[in-house]
Design a protein around this motif. Structure first.
Motif, short mmCIF file in Angstrom:
data_model
loop_
_atom_site.label_atom_id
_atom_site.label_comp_id
_atom_site.label_asym_id
_atom_site.label_seq_id
_atom_site.Cartn_x
_atom_site.Cartn_y
_atom_site.Cartn_z
N VAL A 44 0.78 -1.28 0.05
CA VAL A 44 -0.03 0.12 0.16
C VAL A 44 0.84 1.04 -0.11
O VAL A 44 1.65 1.49 0.89
CB VAL A 44 -0.94 0.02 1.19
N LEU A 45 0.63 2.04 -0.99
CA LEU A 45 1.77 3.16 -1.25
C LEU A 45 0.92 4.31 -1.32
O LEU A 45 -0.36 4.48 -1.50
CB LEU A 45 2.60 3.06 -2.82
N PRO A 46 1.59 5.30 -0.78
CA PRO A 46 0.96 6.91 -0.97
C PRO A 46 0.32 7.32 -2.29
O PRO A 46 0.90 6.73 -3.35
CB PRO A 46 1.94 7.93 -0.22
N ALA A 47 -0.59 8.18 -2.50
CA ALA A 47 -1.04 8.52 -3.63
C ALA A 47 0.07 9.35 -4.41
O ALA A 47 0.92 9.83 -3.93
CB ALA A 47 -2.13 9.70 -3.52
N GLY A 48 0.49 8.91 -5.70
CA GLY A 48 1.12 9.48 -6.61
C GLY A 48 2.62 8.81 -6.52
O GLY A 48 3.47 9.15 -7.51
N ILE A 49 2.47 7.62 -5.80
CA ILE A 49 3.72 6.83 -5.84
C ILE A 49 3.32 5.69 -6.19
O ILE A 49 2.53 4.83 -6.06
CB ILE A 49 4.31 6.69 -4.50
N THR A 50 4.48 4.93 -7.31
CA THR A 50 4.15 3.53 -7.91
C THR A 50 5.59 2.97 -7.77
O THR A 50 6.62 3.34 -7.46
CB THR A 50 3.91 3.88 -9.24
N LEU A 51 5.32 1.60 -7.80
CA LEU A 51 6.61 0.80 -7.79
C LEU A 51 7.39 1.01 -9.14
O LEU A 51 6.89 1.29 -10.13
CB LEU A 51 6.09 -0.60 -7.60
N GLY A 52 8.96 0.74 -8.88
CA GLY A 52 9.60 0.85 -10.26
C GLY A 52 9.48 -0.33 -11.27
O GLY A 52 8.52 -1.17 -10.89
N LEU A 53 10.15 -0.26 -12.02
CA LEU A 53 9.91 -1.23 -13.19
C LEU A 53 10.04 -2.76 -12.70
O LEU A 53 10.92 -3.22 -12.04
CB LEU A 53 11.08 -1.30 -14.28
#
Length: 88
Positions: A44-53
């Motif tokens: 579960v990540l904050p809004a606007g943050i995604t995991l890398g490739l």
């Protein structure tokens, strides 16, 4: 239940604004059982943050079970008649 938490990934590549980066990522293990795997897509990540490739597909952690105890291949009752026959 005697399970063991095994970490496969200890560093996470994140994409987003520096100001939105979390200081830590917490994984809730309340409902996991032996044999379960926690993937990057489970974080579960904050809004606007995604995991890398390709990080979403990785297994970050697994819950392993106890190793089975070694079992003697010859039962004690079967070994006794053979010992008696050897004495005769």
């Amino acid at each position: 239940m005697g399970g063991v938490l095994n970490f496969a990934v200890r560093k996470v590549a994140l994409k987003g604004l520096v100001s939105d980066m979390p200081e830590k990522i917490t994984i809730d293990l309340t409902n996991v059982t032996i044999g379960d795997t926690i993937h990057g897509s489970d974080l579960v990540l904050p809004a606007g943050i995604t995991l890398g490739l390709h990080m979403a597909d990785l297994a970050f952690a697994t819950i392993g079970g106890k190793m089975p105890e070694e079992v003697d291949t010859k039962p004690a009752a079967a070994a006794a008649p053979a010992a008696d026959a050897a004495k005769k």
